[in-house]
Design a protein around this motif. Sequence first.
Motif, PDB file in Angstrom:
ATOM      1  N   TYR A  12       0.644  -1.170   0.003  1.00 61.28           N
ATOM      2  CA  TYR A  12       0.083   0.027   0.025  1.00 61.28           C
ATOM      3  C   TYR A  12       0.994   1.237   0.081  1.00 61.28           C
ATOM      4  O   TYR A  12       0.735   2.120  -0.786  1.00 61.28           O
ATOM      5  N   ARG A  13       1.992   1.345   0.812  1.00 61.00           N
ATOM      6  CA  ARG A  13       2.837   2.546   0.940  1.00 61.00           C
ATOM      7  C   ARG A  13       3.609   2.603  -0.474  1.00 61.00           C
ATOM      8  O   ARG A  13       3.655   3.851  -0.764  1.00 61.00           O
ATOM      9  N   ALA A  14       3.782   1.531  -1.040  1.00 61.38           N
ATOM     10  CA  ALA A  14       4.781   1.558  -2.255  1.00 61.38           C
ATOM     11  C   ALA A  14       3.994   2.089  -3.342  1.00 61.38           C
ATOM     12  O   ALA A  14       4.228   3.199  -4.230  1.00 61.38           O
ATOM     13  N   LEU A  15       2.607   1.724  -3.394  1.00 66.32           N
ATOM     14  CA  LEU A  15       1.639   2.274  -4.461  1.00 66.32           C
ATOM     15  C   LEU A  15       1.436   3.710  -4.235  1.00 66.32           C
ATOM     16  O   LEU A  15       1.463   4.475  -5.134  1.00 66.32           O
ATOM     17  N   ARG A  16       1.275   4.116  -2.959  1.00 68.19           N
ATOM     18  CA  ARG A  16       0.911   5.805  -2.510  1.00 68.19           C
ATOM     19  C   ARG A  16       2.352   6.596  -3.227  1.00 68.19           C
ATOM     20  O   ARG A  16       2.070   7.718  -3.440  1.00 68.19           O
ATOM     21  N   THR A  17       3.424   5.820  -2.734  1.00 69.75           N
ATOM     22  CA  THR A  17       4.609   6.641  -3.119  1.00 69.75           C
ATOM     23  C   THR A  17       4.734   6.748  -4.817  1.00 69.75           C
ATOM     24  O   THR A  17       4.931   7.778  -5.307  1.00 69.75           O
ATOM     25  N   ALA A  18       4.629   5.590  -5.293  1.00 67.32           N
ATOM     26  CA  ALA A  18       4.513   5.602  -6.861  1.00 67.32           C
ATOM     27  C   ALA A  18       3.327   6.666  -7.521  1.00 67.32           C
ATOM     28  O   ALA A  18       3.630   7.367  -8.495  1.00 67.32           O
TER      29      ALA A  18
END
Length: 254
Positions: A12-18
């Motif tokens: 989830y955090r990786a998707l928000r960062t991207a």
Amino acid sequence: MALSVETESHIYRALRTASGAAAHLVALGFTIFVAVLARPGSRIGIAGFFLPQPHEDSSSHSRPVFLAPCAYVSGSPSLEFPSPSPQFSFLMTEALLVFSPESSLLRSLSRKGRARCHWVLQLLALLCALLGLGLVILHKEQLGKAHLATRHGQAGLLAVLWAGLQCSGGVGLLYPKLLPRWPLAKLKLYHATSGLVGYLLGSTSLLLGMCSLWFTATVTGGAWYLAVLCPVLTSLVIMNQVSNAYLYRKRIQP
């Protein structure tokens, strides 16, 4: 096999960062793209409105005012000047992404420092919009044209007025002692929600501008759809950021 809560949280955090990084790039790229389209020396303008050329019928392909780096008012070279708008939508996007926990470019600053930067960016965006609005009014008066004759212009005016109210409300957060009877948490919630509405109004004005005769004649085919996706993408990112920070009480915890 079901993923663990920790794994889901990392994804989830990786998707928000991207998505946040994409919003930065899209906001900047879209600004440069439209600025290149509206080249200095042609029929262009500033900040989200339309400036039809003198003696030009309103149904013809007039270039829009938004996101242009320079303007010819009334087609007079003597009135050419640099735009103060490196752009309203770009500045608004960056001002809101300042608070993104994953994609903020100012994560090293304290919360107070980011709040100051946010306020400065918002104020610059408002000043650009007000100057652009003033130029449009002046130009319309010179040509004897009707004001706010299009949905794009009406949405743009509403966005500018909302931005002014939003900046005024931000003063209460910078100096909470001015509003001692209001809990700070509620002020932040109201300000964030109101800011999201204002951002969506600005995005709506951009989308309506991209439906104009000039834009649809200049940008065709798949390029037009990609251009339309730019404010849509940034709006979704901002909506997700505000919702997770203030509106959704249940978050994914590692």
